[in-house]
Motif scaffolding. Sequence first.
Motif, PDB file in Angstrom:
ATOM      1  N   LYS A  80     -11.330  68.856  16.974  1.00 33.17           N
ATOM      2  CA  LYS A  80     -11.553  68.207  15.682  1.00 33.17           C
ATOM      3  C   LYS A  80     -12.983  68.465  15.208  1.00 33.17           C
ATOM      4  O   LYS A  80     -13.751  67.554  14.892  1.00 33.17           O
ATOM      5  N   LYS A  89     -11.901  68.817   3.592  1.00 34.71           N
ATOM      6  CA  LYS A  89     -11.999  67.814   2.529  1.00 34.71           C
ATOM      7  C   LYS A  89     -12.654  68.365   1.267  1.00 34.71           C
ATOM      8  O   LYS A  89     -12.306  67.966   0.153  1.00 34.71           O
ATOM      9  N   PHE A 113      -4.415  66.429  16.540  1.00 36.90           N
ATOM     10  CA  PHE A 113      -4.750  66.339  15.115  1.00 36.90           C
ATOM     11  C   PHE A 113      -3.458  66.073  14.325  1.00 36.90           C
ATOM     12  O   PHE A 113      -2.996  66.912  13.560  1.00 36.90           O
ATOM     13  N   PRO A 114      -2.854  64.888  14.513  1.00 35.55           N
ATOM     14  CA  PRO A 114      -1.537  64.608  13.908  1.00 35.55           C
ATOM     15  C   PRO A 114      -1.536  64.632  12.384  1.00 35.55           C
ATOM     16  O   PRO A 114      -0.489  64.844  11.772  1.00 35.55           O
ATOM     17  N   GLU A 115      -2.697  64.437  11.765  1.00 33.87           N
ATOM     18  CA  GLU A 115      -2.773  64.426  10.303  1.00 33.87           C
ATOM     19  C   GLU A 115      -2.340  65.752   9.688  1.00 33.87           C
ATOM     20  O   GLU A 115      -1.908  65.809   8.528  1.00 33.87           O
ATOM     21  N   LEU A 116      -2.451  66.824  10.464  1.00 29.40           N
ATOM     22  CA  LEU A 116      -2.103  68.144   9.938  1.00 29.40           C
ATOM     23  C   LEU A 116      -0.646  68.238   9.515  1.00 29.40           C
ATOM     24  O   LEU A 116      -0.288  69.003   8.629  1.00 29.40           O
ATOM     25  N   GLU A 117       0.200  67.449  10.173  1.00 32.14           N
ATOM     26  CA  GLU A 117       1.629  67.501   9.869  1.00 32.14           C
ATOM     27  C   GLU A 117       1.928  67.057   8.449  1.00 32.14           C
ATOM     28  O   GLU A 117       2.961  67.416   7.870  1.00 32.14           O
ATOM     29  N   TYR A 118       1.023  66.303   7.861  1.00 32.79           N
ATOM     30  CA  TYR A 118       1.246  65.756   6.524  1.00 32.79           C
ATOM     31  C   TYR A 118       0.404  66.456   5.466  1.00 32.79           C
ATOM     32  O   TYR A 118       0.361  66.022   4.315  1.00 32.79           O
ATOM     33  N   ASN A 119      -0.239  67.531   5.870  1.00 34.31           N
ATOM     34  CA  ASN A 119      -1.029  68.321   4.919  1.00 34.31           C
ATOM     35  C   ASN A 119      -0.150  69.456   4.405  1.00 34.31           C
ATOM     36  O   ASN A 119       0.207  70.366   5.144  1.00 34.31           O
TER      37      ASN A 119
END
Length: 213
Positions: A80, A89, A113-119
């Motif tokens: 990260k 960002k 980095f689980p946020e990547l799945e929603y990008n």
Amino acid sequence: LLFFILYLFFKKRENYENKKKKIIIIGNGPSVLDKKLGHHIEKFDKIVRFNTFKINNKYAPFIGKRTDYWFVNGKNIRQKNPIIIKMMKNLKYEKIFIEQNRFDTKKRLLNYFPELEYNSKVTFCDINLFNKIQNKFFNSKSMNPHPSLGLQGINYIANKYPNYQIYIIGFDNFNTDKIHYMDNTNINDVKHDLIKERKFLKYLIKKYNIKNL
């Protein structure tokens, strides 16, 4: 008559080549600072960059400012890297391509980095493409040595966008002590097999008719 037919054939081929969209893949090698090509680079249909590249006012005259496609390696995702987070960002880009390899699979990286799945702009590179070049050019039995992200990026773009004419700049084959234009990474910090890297780059250039800018 034969000469005329051949002339028409090659003229048609030349016109086709000139009409093809052009994509430029910009490596992070220090040679990008040899010439001020920023204005010319901005005219390409797509511009590709890697990892923690910089396009501030100091570098823009040499490599332009626009970024369409951006490749990020697994290590930066796992750690990260705060620089990468900030770039995600603040940068304008169409797509981020995340490296997948035998160690850094999509599943593993999403654990970090689980946020990547929603990008919606994130695409994970095809691991099958990685495995093909790993088996043929690097090491079929293990992860190391493996190709640098830059060469993976060239291979990925050449396969994903076959109708583009591909240009490259900043792929210096690790020929200098300093290997990045934007930081102080030294050749001694590199863990890639330099001989295999150079061989694979030559293969890509020949196979996909890649042109140096």
